[in-house]
Design a protein around this motif. Sequence first.
Motif, PDB file in Angstrom:
ATOM      1  N   ASN A 174       0.861  -1.173   0.000  1.00 57.41           N
ATOM      2  CA  ASN A 174       0.000   0.000   0.000  1.00 57.41           C
ATOM      3  C   ASN A 174       0.899   1.223   0.000  1.00 57.41           C
ATOM      4  OD1 ASN A 174      -1.619   2.212   0.785  1.00 57.41           O
ATOM      5  ND2 ASN A 174      -3.072   0.850   1.799  1.00 57.41           N
ATOM      6  N   LYS A 175       0.800   2.037  -1.041  1.00 58.63           N
ATOM      7  CA  LYS A 175       1.655   3.218  -1.167  1.00 58.63           C
ATOM      8  C   LYS A 175       1.459   4.198  -0.015  1.00 58.63           C
ATOM      9  CE  LYS A 175       1.475   3.205  -6.206  1.00 58.63           C
ATOM     10  NZ  LYS A 175       1.015   3.949  -7.391  1.00 58.63           N
ATOM     11  N   ASN A 176       0.243   4.267   0.537  1.00 58.11           N
ATOM     12  CA  ASN A 176      -0.061   5.244   1.583  1.00 58.11           C
ATOM     13  C   ASN A 176       0.352   4.779   2.984  1.00 58.11           C
ATOM     14  OD1 ASN A 176      -1.234   6.988  -0.311  1.00 58.11           O
ATOM     15  ND2 ASN A 176      -3.180   5.909  -0.159  1.00 58.11           N
ATOM     16  N   LYS A 200      -7.050   0.126  -2.426  1.00 60.40           N
ATOM     17  CA  LYS A 200      -7.617   0.387  -3.746  1.00 60.40           C
ATOM     18  C   LYS A 200      -6.544   0.175  -4.805  1.00 60.40           C
ATOM     19  CE  LYS A 200     -10.900   3.877  -2.260  1.00 60.40           C
ATOM     20  NZ  LYS A 200     -11.308   5.281  -2.376  1.00 60.40           N
ATOM     21  N   GLN A 201      -6.975  -0.145  -5.979  1.00 61.76           N
ATOM     22  CA  GLN A 201      -6.062  -0.442  -7.093  1.00 61.76           C
ATOM     23  C   GLN A 201      -5.031   0.671  -7.300  1.00 61.76           C
ATOM     24  OE1 GLN A 201      -6.476  -3.404  -8.844  1.00 61.76           O
ATOM     25  NE2 GLN A 201      -4.580  -3.025  -9.933  1.00 61.76           N
ATOM     26  N   GLU A 202      -5.456   1.929  -7.208  1.00 61.72           N
ATOM     27  CA  GLU A 202      -4.524   3.038  -7.472  1.00 61.72           C
ATOM     28  C   GLU A 202      -3.479   3.216  -6.373  1.00 61.72           C
ATOM     29  OE1 GLU A 202      -8.337   4.968  -5.787  1.00 61.72           O
ATOM     30  OE2 GLU A 202      -7.901   3.524  -7.362  1.00 61.72           O
ATOM     31  N   ASN A 203      -3.690   2.587  -5.219  1.00 62.79           N
ATOM     32  CA  ASN A 203      -2.729   2.679  -4.116  1.00 62.79           C
ATOM     33  C   ASN A 203      -1.848   1.440  -3.989  1.00 62.79           C
ATOM     34  OD1 ASN A 203      -3.704   5.208  -3.382  1.00 62.79           O
ATOM     35  ND2 ASN A 203      -5.298   4.308  -2.111  1.00 62.79           N
ATOM     36  N   GLN A 204      -2.003   0.491  -4.904  1.00 65.37           N
ATOM     37  CA  GLN A 204      -1.253  -0.760  -4.830  1.00 65.37           C
ATOM     38  C   GLN A 204       0.075  -0.666  -5.573  1.00 65.37           C
ATOM     39  OE1 GLN A 204      -3.507  -4.134  -6.163  1.00 65.37           O
ATOM     40  NE2 GLN A 204      -5.147  -3.806  -4.672  1.00 65.37           N
ATOM     41  N   VAL A 205       1.056  -1.371  -5.016  1.00 65.45           N
ATOM     42  CA  VAL A 205       2.339  -1.539  -5.686  1.00 65.45           C
ATOM     43  C   VAL A 205       2.732  -3.014  -5.540  1.00 65.45           C
ATOM     44  CG1 VAL A 205       3.678  -0.860  -3.642  1.00 65.45           C
ATOM     45  CG2 VAL A 205       4.719  -0.711  -5.886  1.00 65.45           C
TER      46      VAL A 205
END
Length: 82
Positions: free
Chosen positions: A38-40, A54-59
């Motif tokens: 999780n980027k956050n 969420k998909q946009e926060n995944q790495v």
Amino acid sequence: LYYISLVNRSAFLLDCYNENNPKEQPIQTNIEKYYIGNKNTKKFHLPSCNTLPKQENQVRLNSWEQAVNGGYIPCKKCKPAK
């Protein structure tokens, strides 16, 4: 004579079962192991975790070492192991 017949039939059925249901089945060894970070929150998860971001926060993290060296900590729910 009847008893011998039952014993032979049981042995035959057992042989048929063992032949069709081998105890040792091949183990799949080409399973790709990866983690999702999780980027956050900087936590990383197993792909099957029910608390994925969420998909946009995944790495995508390809190894435990990559996750830890990148400053990520393991999720306390799915507990990803090495």
